[in-house]
Design an enzyme around this catalytic site. Structure first.
Site, PDB file in Angstrom:
ATOM      1  N   HIS A  74       0.833  -1.215   0.000  1.00  0.00           N
ATOM      2  CA  HIS A  74       0.000   0.000   0.000  1.00  0.00           C
ATOM      3  C   HIS A  74       0.860   1.255   0.000  1.00  0.00           C
ATOM      4  CE1 HIS A  74      -4.000   1.881   1.552  1.00  0.00           C
ATOM      5  NE2 HIS A  74      -3.304   2.765   0.866  1.00  0.00           N
ATOM      6  N   HIS A  76       1.665   5.146  -2.215  1.00  0.00           N
ATOM      7  CA  HIS A  76       1.265   6.135  -3.221  1.00  0.00           C
ATOM      8  C   HIS A  76       2.554   6.706  -3.809  1.00  0.00           C
ATOM      9  CE1 HIS A  76      -2.967   6.147  -1.843  1.00  0.00           C
ATOM     10  NE2 HIS A  76      -2.429   5.901  -0.657  1.00  0.00           N
ATOM     11  N   ARG A  78       2.628   8.609  -6.521  1.00  0.00           N
ATOM     12  CA  ARG A  78       2.268   9.965  -7.003  1.00  0.00           C
ATOM     13  C   ARG A  78       2.569  10.233  -8.473  1.00  0.00           C
ATOM     14  NH1 ARG A  78      -1.150  10.494  -2.918  1.00  0.00           N
ATOM     15  NH2 ARG A  78      -0.286  11.371  -0.993  1.00  0.00           N
ATOM     16  N   ASN A 108      -4.595   6.520  -7.334  1.00  0.00           N
ATOM     17  CA  ASN A 108      -5.029   7.933  -7.308  1.00  0.00           C
ATOM     18  C   ASN A 108      -3.958   8.865  -7.875  1.00  0.00           C
ATOM     19  OD1 ASN A 108      -3.447   7.348  -5.047  1.00  0.00           O
ATOM     20  ND2 ASN A 108      -4.357   8.967  -3.817  1.00  0.00           N
ATOM     21  N   ASP A 166      -9.060   3.221  -3.296  1.00  0.00           N
ATOM     22  CA  ASP A 166      -8.421   3.667  -2.053  1.00  0.00           C
ATOM     23  C   ASP A 166      -9.057   4.889  -1.394  1.00  0.00           C
ATOM     24  OD1 ASP A 166      -6.740   3.392   0.118  1.00  0.00           O
ATOM     25  OD2 ASP A 166      -5.265   4.760  -0.709  1.00  0.00           O
ATOM     26  N   HIS A 193     -10.687   0.594   1.115  1.00  0.00           N
ATOM     27  CA  HIS A 193     -10.362   1.664   2.072  1.00  0.00           C
ATOM     28  C   HIS A 193     -11.688   1.927   2.767  1.00  0.00           C
ATOM     29  CE1 HIS A 193      -9.108   5.992   3.075  1.00  0.00           C
ATOM     30  NE2 HIS A 193     -10.421   6.022   3.182  1.00  0.00           N
ATOM     31  N   ASP A 319       0.928   2.571   3.751  1.00  0.00           N
ATOM     32  CA  ASP A 319       0.090   3.663   3.227  1.00  0.00           C
ATOM     33  C   ASP A 319       0.948   4.928   3.026  1.00  0.00           C
ATOM     34  OD1 ASP A 319      -2.011   5.129   2.263  1.00  0.00           O
ATOM     35  OD2 ASP A 319      -3.107   5.262   4.153  1.00  0.00           O
ATOM     36  N   PHE A 337      -4.611  14.895   4.220  1.00  0.00           N
ATOM     37  CA  PHE A 337      -4.420  13.684   5.029  1.00  0.00           C
ATOM     38  C   PHE A 337      -3.259  12.875   4.467  1.00  0.00           C
ATOM     39  CE2 PHE A 337      -8.938  14.713   5.575  1.00  0.00           C
ATOM     40  CZ  PHE A 337      -9.120  14.526   6.936  1.00  0.00           C
TER      41      PHE A 337
HETATM   42 ZN   LIG Z   1      -6.547   4.459   2.091  1.00  0.00          ZN
END
Ligand SMILES: [Zn+2]
Length: 443
Positions: A74, A76, A78, A108, A166, A193, A319, A337
């Site tokens: 998990h 990100h 980017r 995302n 997510d 999520h 995460d 967040f």
């Molecule tokens: Zn999440």
């Protein structure tokens, strides 16, 4: 005139380490021989076999722990779209320095990873500039809008290893059911999520004593628990494996435990910040403690620890959610967040879970390698059996470190662990037989 040195690329003999590999019930001092990127031999045979070949590099792992490569399922990265926070080069470098040989990245991005073109781009870029393996996760719905299903077949064909929306969880239960039915056809899992956004609404932190004390709007545990319960029920009727991301509440752990007991194909992960911190940290109004799901109460934290101990929680995942300094250095309510985790996870795990006697090394390797490989169906990963990929994480259980964000390879600094003194750290990261990170500075 130059002389080329014959060097066996992607081959390495890792000597004298304590090999901990729960995939083959192994915990003993042994050597591991990697040839052409794959595990060729393990045990005494490895030394003998290495002697018959010239030019094999030797890694002395005396006093260290040798594990199948760690997988953070998990993160990100980017890229594409938000390269000011992180990109594939910096994110995978952070992963290698943190002891991870593989990461799975959330969709995302911009454009959203809801099409084969974006999956291809991430894979291509990872091959070009990545320090570790990157496994893209495809979006469950187009644009993560929660309305129209993305083309799961196309995503899987392109290489997506799971689907998820997510941070933009599907709110409509009918759409969610269709997503799960679609995922079932391709044999991949859905990563939930769990957040009912009508309940979390404008919340900034866990709803409880501290949110009242600080006058910040709360995110109730129920926002997570309502969705976990829905996704377990829908997973059960569709037969699709559902993986609950970053479980943070006691109620969530209980529901996952009960579902597993009755045979539902549900798995779960917890983050280092959720098992080591609580909402009491928010008294500083430091935005590096602002993430979703939020840091919960001590009762919830203890339930996460219980869940890790009894196997209700299968994986530890970070995460890793980078945000630039100017995005985070604003008023608490305006900050995005998310916190980063790739370069702090292993020290936090070793100090808070291993040295404190909560988890055995073998349980830790299960949660950081064997189980994520199984859940995401990553062939050749999560094991050091002969024939498996030569991805190895080497741990130094005794090294004492202090977390200094200025040394991070990540482009971002938004960690809740700055200044923590921890015991245990990655000693080296080996990808297909090549050392991509070494604490001694060799790679
Ligand atoms: Zn999440």
């Amino acid at each position: 005139m130059w002389v080329s040195v014959m060097k066996d690329e992607n081959s390495l003999l890792i000597q004298n380490g304590r090999v901990v590999d729960p995939s083959q019930n192994l915990d003993e001092t042994a050597s591991v021989l990697i040839l052409n990127g794959k595990v060729a031999k393990i045990g005494k045979d490895a030394d003998t076999a290495a002697k018959t070949r010239k030019g094999i590099e030797v890694f002395d792992a005396s006093g260290k722990v040798v594990c199948p490569g760690f997988i953070d399922m998990h993160v990100h990265l980017r890229e594409p779209g938000f390269e000011h926070k992180e990109d594939i080069a910096s994110g995978t470098k952070a992963a290698a320095r943190g002891g991870f040989t593989s990461v799975a990245c959330m969709p995302n991005t911009n454009p959203v990873t809801d099409n084969s073109g974006t999956v291809d781009l991430i894979e291509h870029k990872s091959r070009m500039v990545g320090s570790v393996n990157v496994f893209p996760i495809g979006a469950a719905t187009l644009g993560m809008q929660g309305k129209d299903l993305s083309n799961v077949g196309e995503l899987v064909e392109a290489g997506a290893v799971a689907i998820s929306d997510d941070g933009f969880p599907v709110q409509n239960s009918y759409v969610m059911r269709r997503v799960l039915e679609y995922a079932y056809m391709f044999g991949i899992c859905f990563i939930s999520h769990p957040e009912d956004t009508t309940l979390s609404a404008e919340g900034l932190m866990h709803e409880g004593y501290y949110s009242n004390l600080l006058g910040l709007k709360g995110i109730p545990a129920a926002s997570e628990e309502v969705q976990i319960s829905r996704d377990i029920i829908l997973g059960e009727i569709t037969g699709t494996p559902v993986h609950i991301a970053h479980v943070s509440t006691k109620g969530g752990v209980q529901m996952i435990r009960a579902a597993k007991e009755r045979g539902v194909k549900v798995t779960a992960e917890a983050t280092p910040h959720h098992f080591s911190l609580t909402d009491a940290s928010l008294v500083s109004y430091d935005t590096n403690f602002k993430m979703k799901p939020p840091l919960r109460s001590e009762v919830d934290r203890e339930a996460i620890i219980e869940g890790l101990k009894d196997g209700t929680i299968d994986c530890i995942a970070t995460d890793h959610a980078p945000h630039s300094e100017n995005e985070k250095t604003v008023e608490f309510d305006k900050a995005p967040f998310g916190v980063i985790g790739l370069e702090t996870a292993i020290p936090v795990v070793l100090d808070k879970l291993h040295h404190s006697g909560i988890l055995s090394l073998s349980q830790i390797v299960e949660k950081l390698s064997v189980n994520p490989a199984r859940i995401l169906n990553l062939k050749g990963k999560g094991s050091l059996k002969e024939g498996a990929d030569g991805d190895v994480t080497i741990l130094d259980l005794d090294r004492e470190i202090e977390i200094d964000p200025r040394t991070f390879a990540s482009k971002s600094r938004n960690t809740p662990f700055a200044g923590w003194k921890l015991k245990g750290a990655p000693a080296a990261t080996i990808l297909s037989g090549t050392v991509v990170f070494s604490a001694t500075g060799k790679a």
